[in-house]
Enzyme design. Sequence first.
Site, short mmCIF file in Angstrom:
data_model
loop_
_atom_site.label_atom_id
_atom_site.label_comp_id
_atom_site.label_asym_id
_atom_site.label_seq_id
_atom_site.Cartn_x
_atom_site.Cartn_y
_atom_site.Cartn_z
N LYS A 112 0.81 -1.22 0.00
CA LYS A 112 0.00 0.00 0.00
C LYS A 112 0.84 1.27 0.00
CE LYS A 112 -4.40 -1.52 1.90
NZ LYS A 112 -5.49 -1.19 2.82
N LYS A 195 -5.17 -10.72 -6.86
CA LYS A 195 -6.48 -10.89 -6.22
C LYS A 195 -7.44 -9.79 -6.65
CE LYS A 195 -5.44 -8.07 -2.19
NZ LYS A 195 -5.39 -7.85 -0.76
N LYS A 198 -10.22 -3.77 -4.12
CA LYS A 198 -10.77 -2.42 -4.33
C LYS A 198 -9.78 -1.54 -5.10
CE LYS A 198 -12.54 -3.35 0.00
NZ LYS A 198 -12.88 -3.14 1.40
P1 TYM Z 1 -10.90 -5.98 3.73
O1 TYM Z 1 -11.90 -4.94 4.09
O2 TYM Z 1 -9.87 -5.63 2.71
O3 TYM Z 1 -11.63 -7.28 3.21
C1 TYM Z 1 -12.70 -7.89 3.91
C2 TYM Z 1 -12.58 -9.41 3.79
O4 TYM Z 1 -12.61 -9.81 2.43
C3 TYM Z 1 -11.52 -10.69 2.17
N1 TYM Z 1 -11.09 -10.52 0.78
C4 TYM Z 1 -10.99 -11.52 -0.12
N2 TYM Z 1 -11.23 -12.84 -0.02
C5 TYM Z 1 -11.06 -13.58 -1.14
N3 TYM Z 1 -10.65 -13.08 -2.32
C6 TYM Z 1 -10.39 -11.76 -2.46
N4 TYM Z 1 -10.01 -11.27 -3.65
C7 TYM Z 1 -10.57 -10.91 -1.32
N5 TYM Z 1 -10.39 -9.58 -1.12
C8 TYM Z 1 -10.73 -9.36 0.17
C9 TYM Z 1 -10.45 -10.24 3.15
O5 TYM Z 1 -9.48 -11.26 3.35
C10 TYM Z 1 -11.26 -9.93 4.37
O6 TYM Z 1 -11.52 -11.10 5.13
N6 TYM Z 1 -7.73 -5.69 7.57
C11 TYM Z 1 -9.03 -6.20 7.16
C12 TYM Z 1 -10.18 -5.65 7.98
C13 TYM Z 1 -10.02 -5.89 9.44
C14 TYM Z 1 -10.14 -7.14 10.12
C15 TYM Z 1 -9.93 -6.82 11.48
C16 TYM Z 1 -10.41 -8.43 9.71
C17 TYM Z 1 -9.75 -4.94 10.37
N7 TYM Z 1 -9.68 -5.51 11.61
C18 TYM Z 1 -9.96 -7.84 12.45
C19 TYM Z 1 -10.45 -9.43 10.66
C20 TYM Z 1 -10.21 -9.13 12.03
C21 TYM Z 1 -9.27 -5.77 5.72
O7 TYM Z 1 -8.76 -4.79 5.28
O8 TYM Z 1 -10.20 -6.51 5.05
#
Ligand code: TYM
Length: 332
Positions: A112, A195, A198
């Site tokens: 990032k 992957k 966003k």
């Molecule tokens: P975030 O908001 O980017 O994504 C949310 C969830 O979607 C999953 N994900 C995917 N799974 C499969 N294929 C993909 N292409 C794909 N893109 C996204 C992510 O793995 C995630 O599970 N840091 C985290 C948010 C967070 C969090 C937490 C998660 C903050 N605190 C505590 C678990 C526990 C994030 O940015 O996810």
Amino acid sequence: RPRVLSGIQPTADSFHLGNYLGALRHWVALQEDYDAFYFIPDLHAITVSFDPATVHDRTYRAAAQLLAVGLDPRRSTLFVQSHVPEHAELAWVLNCITGFGEARRMTQFKDKSAKGGVEAASVGLFTYPVLMAADVLLYQADGVPVGEDQRQHLELTRDLAQRFNSRYGDTFTVPEPFIVKDTAKILDLQDPTIKMSKSASSPKGILEILEEPRSAAKKIRSAVTDSDGEVRFDAADKPGVSNLLSIYSALTGRGVEEIAAQYAGQGYGAFKVDLSEVVSDFVTPLRARTQELLEDKGELDLVLRDGAARAREVASKTLRDVYDRVGFVRAS
Ligand code: TYM
């Protein structure tokens, strides 16, 4: 009941199919048998450049989508991270037991910050994984349902839990990642070597869960495949087709082999048309339901207020234990 916790960032107007298949649909299933806590990490959303009005709007949109995909506020605790101040408070303590080098090794920070360079990245982005560890550890979660891209962050979370426990006494449950292999990494439609994300290659690479069906069909039609013309699952040699098969399979509950057999000898045309239909059937009710939920922000506020109150009961207890363990004098 064992506990699960997870979060999804409010950083787009719509979640995408990677979010849904990698995480959200498992959240919905897990709420049946687990004490489930799901939240919208707005503190995380401001670690990169942001617009306040957009953060505000997307937080409501995220809440509405979580309800629309099937999370039930009577069974799950749904809340917004900034409504529970203990997240930021525990993150501070964890920052103080995290090594600088350890934080620097997190690949998401490298990715990032790559664009603007490390010098321009915020300190918040640097300590992002530590805040995420606080999110999980506050609730003594046994499991964290996420996609593959969060694995490294959960390893850090486990390390910090174990470190704190061994230095200051048993305080935290050491959580397990719940990563469902088949859909742990949904790929970009235009570049199936990365992957779906966003910050993807282009909007054409991602399918939003609130996508207009005609637009979704267009993206599926132009999804990158290969020239061999055979619908077959082979992640190494046919990543584009395999990704479409994974999506098809996950949305219909049918096996990948069975789907592949149905299109034997037909090229990709019919397969893509039918997948567009499957996606259309999936997004159409979600769009309607989300729209409906967004019309009553007062109702969403009530759900989130109730969720935050339940979350705080658990979080404040953990934080009090942590403060005691590190020697802070209680406010009298
Ligand atoms: P975030 O908001 O980017 O994504 C949310 C969830 O979607 C999953 N994900 C995917 N799974 C499969 N294929 C993909 N292409 C794909 N893109 C996204 C992510 O793995 C995630 O599970 N840091 C985290 C948010 C967070 C969090 C937490 C998660 C903050 N605190 C505590 C678990 C526990 C994030 O940015 O996810």
